[in-house]
Design a protein around this motif. Structure first.
Motif, PDB file in Angstrom:
ATOM      1  N   THR A 176       5.491 -14.412  12.226  1.00 15.95           N
ATOM      2  CA  THR A 176       5.344 -14.271  10.779  1.00 15.95           C
ATOM      3  C   THR A 176       4.844 -12.871  10.444  1.00 15.95           C
ATOM      4  O   THR A 176       4.397 -12.124  11.316  1.00 15.95           O
ATOM      5  N   TRP A 177       4.908 -12.514   9.179  1.00 13.28           N
ATOM      6  CA  TRP A 177       4.217 -11.331   8.676  1.00 13.28           C
ATOM      7  C   TRP A 177       2.737 -11.664   8.541  1.00 13.28           C
ATOM      8  O   TRP A 177       2.385 -12.770   8.104  1.00 13.28           O
ATOM      9  N   LEU A 185      -0.528  -4.803   6.619  1.00 14.99           N
ATOM     10  CA  LEU A 185       0.642  -5.665   6.790  1.00 14.99           C
ATOM     11  C   LEU A 185       1.194  -5.442   8.186  1.00 14.99           C
ATOM     12  O   LEU A 185       1.727  -4.377   8.487  1.00 14.99           O
ATOM     13  N   PRO A 210       3.889  -6.501  11.064  1.00 19.06           N
ATOM     14  CA  PRO A 210       5.202  -7.142  11.075  1.00 19.06           C
ATOM     15  C   PRO A 210       5.332  -8.190  12.174  1.00 19.06           C
ATOM     16  O   PRO A 210       4.573  -8.184  13.149  1.00 19.06           O
ATOM     17  N   PRO A 211       6.293  -9.094  12.031  1.00 18.71           N
ATOM     18  CA  PRO A 211       6.500 -10.125  13.050  1.00 18.71           C
ATOM     19  C   PRO A 211       7.028  -9.536  14.356  1.00 18.71           C
ATOM     20  O   PRO A 211       7.719  -8.506  14.355  1.00 18.71           O
ATOM     21  N   TYR A 256      -0.291 -15.575   6.401  1.00 21.19           N
ATOM     22  CA  TYR A 256       0.853 -15.486   7.299  1.00 21.19           C
ATOM     23  C   TYR A 256       2.090 -15.860   6.493  1.00 21.19           C
ATOM     24  O   TYR A 256       2.208 -16.984   5.999  1.00 21.19           O
ATOM     25  N   ALA A 276       8.799 -15.188   8.008  1.00 12.72           N
ATOM     26  CA  ALA A 276       9.660 -14.055   8.330  1.00 12.72           C
ATOM     27  C   ALA A 276      11.119 -14.464   8.473  1.00 12.72           C
ATOM     28  O   ALA A 276      11.970 -13.628   8.799  1.00 12.72           O
ATOM     29  N   ILE A 297      10.406  -4.146   8.660  1.00 10.83           N
ATOM     30  CA  ILE A 297       9.602  -4.084   9.878  1.00 10.83           C
ATOM     31  C   ILE A 297       9.317  -2.643  10.265  1.00 10.83           C
ATOM     32  O   ILE A 297       8.172  -2.276  10.579  1.00 10.83           O
ATOM     33  N   ALA A 316       6.733  -0.988   8.034  1.00 10.94           N
ATOM     34  CA  ALA A 316       5.417  -1.583   8.247  1.00 10.94           C
ATOM     35  C   ALA A 316       4.802  -1.101   9.555  1.00 10.94           C
ATOM     36  O   ALA A 316       3.584  -0.924   9.645  1.00 10.94           O
ATOM     37  N   THR A 367       4.552  -9.616  -3.066  1.00  5.52           N
ATOM     38  CA  THR A 367       5.662  -9.136  -2.232  1.00  5.52           C
ATOM     39  C   THR A 367       6.460  -8.049  -2.943  1.00  5.52           C
ATOM     40  O   THR A 367       6.961  -7.126  -2.296  1.00  5.52           O
TER      41      THR A 367
END
Length: 275
Positions: free
Chosen positions: A41-42, A70, A72-73, A93, A96, A107, A110, A149
């Motif tokens: 997840t993010w 933030l 990234p996954p 969380y 993603a 991604i 981030a 977001t």
């Protein structure tokens, strides 16, 4: 779910009924250090006390007070306190998967810039956490997640040519009001409303707020409280009024009723003069 230990470390975690958020995690850590790990997840992190230091993609980063992070996954990272007194953090969380709040194209940005100094974004995240902590306020939480977001996209990819924001649409606002009126008790999720009305969730909320001077979740709550007032004066017990008017439970009804009417439902019900 909340848990604590003798060391003073505490965690609270739950899964809200809001599409796009897989988990809410609040923690106070004094000695715990995360080893290298990944999430699918993010990870959207704000620190309320102390600071966190972590490595992401072999680069050192930190979270001084006021920063939004933030992660990234699927990208390995660790984490530990950057001060002797530990840290207190709040984490979201975010899903993603395809259709989640952020897609895979974010991604790279981030990874390059995981820590954002953005007071507006941080304030919106705090408001989102507050809404997520209140069962029954999922419509508000979904709207706040949309604006969080949206702000993240603006910060992560500022150079991309984004389509201009559309002007508020009064017809769209009226359609949403009709939908809220029709679904007063069962309610409606923001994603469902957006799909039914063929609108982006953020544009939908902005149009409604501009047209009526009130957010959709505030309008729905006010309509429910009005219905609760009538039922209470008709002699319906407060314990039965909550489910009959769409509130999550009696405390949920009481909180909003007292805020809008100025008195708890039980006192309101007994305020009528004897005849």
């Amino acid at each position: 779910m909340a848990a604590g230990g003798a060391s003073g470390e505490e965690i609270t975690a739950w899964r809200p009924r809001v599409e796009g958020v897989t988990e809410v995690f609040h923690a106070h850590f004094t000695r715990h250090a995360y080893p290298m790990h990944v999430h699918d997840t993010w990870t959207l992190l704000i620190v309320d006390e102390g600071a966190v230091q972590y490595d992401l993609e072999r680069h050192a980063h930190g979270t001084p007070l006021g920063t939004v992070s933030l992660l990234p996954p699927h990208v390995p990272h660790n984490g530990s306190a950057a001060t002797p007194h530990g840290f207190r953090k709040r984490v979201l969380y975010l899903d993603a998967a395809d259709g989640g709040p952020l897609d895979a194209s974010f991604i790279g940005p981030a990874v390059d810039t995981p820590d954002l100094e953005d007071p507006l974004l941080r304030r919106r995240i705090g408001q989102l956490h507050a809404a997520l902590a209140r069962p029954g306020d999922e419509l508000e939480a979904a709207a706040r997640l949309t604006f969080v977001t949206e702000r993240l996209r603006e910060r992560l990819r500022p150079r991309l040519a984004e389509p201009p924001r559309r002007a508020p649409d009064r017809r769209l606002a009226a359609s949403l009001r009709e939908l809220l009126d029709a679904r007063l008790v069962p309610g409606v999720e923001l994603a469902e409303a957006a799909a039914l009305l063929h609108a982006h969730p953020a544009h939908l909320v902005r149009s409604f707020s501009a047209a009526y001077g009130i957010a959709p979740h505030q309008y729905l709550t006010a309509r429910r409280v009005d219905r609760a007032r009538r039922l209470l004066l008709d002699g319906v017990p407060p314990s039965e009024v909550a489910p009959a008017t769409g509130f999550h439970d009696q405390p949920h009804l009481t909180r909003h009723f007292k805020r809008l009417v100025g008195t708890p439902p039980s006192r309101y019900a007994h305020s009528a003069p004897r005849r």
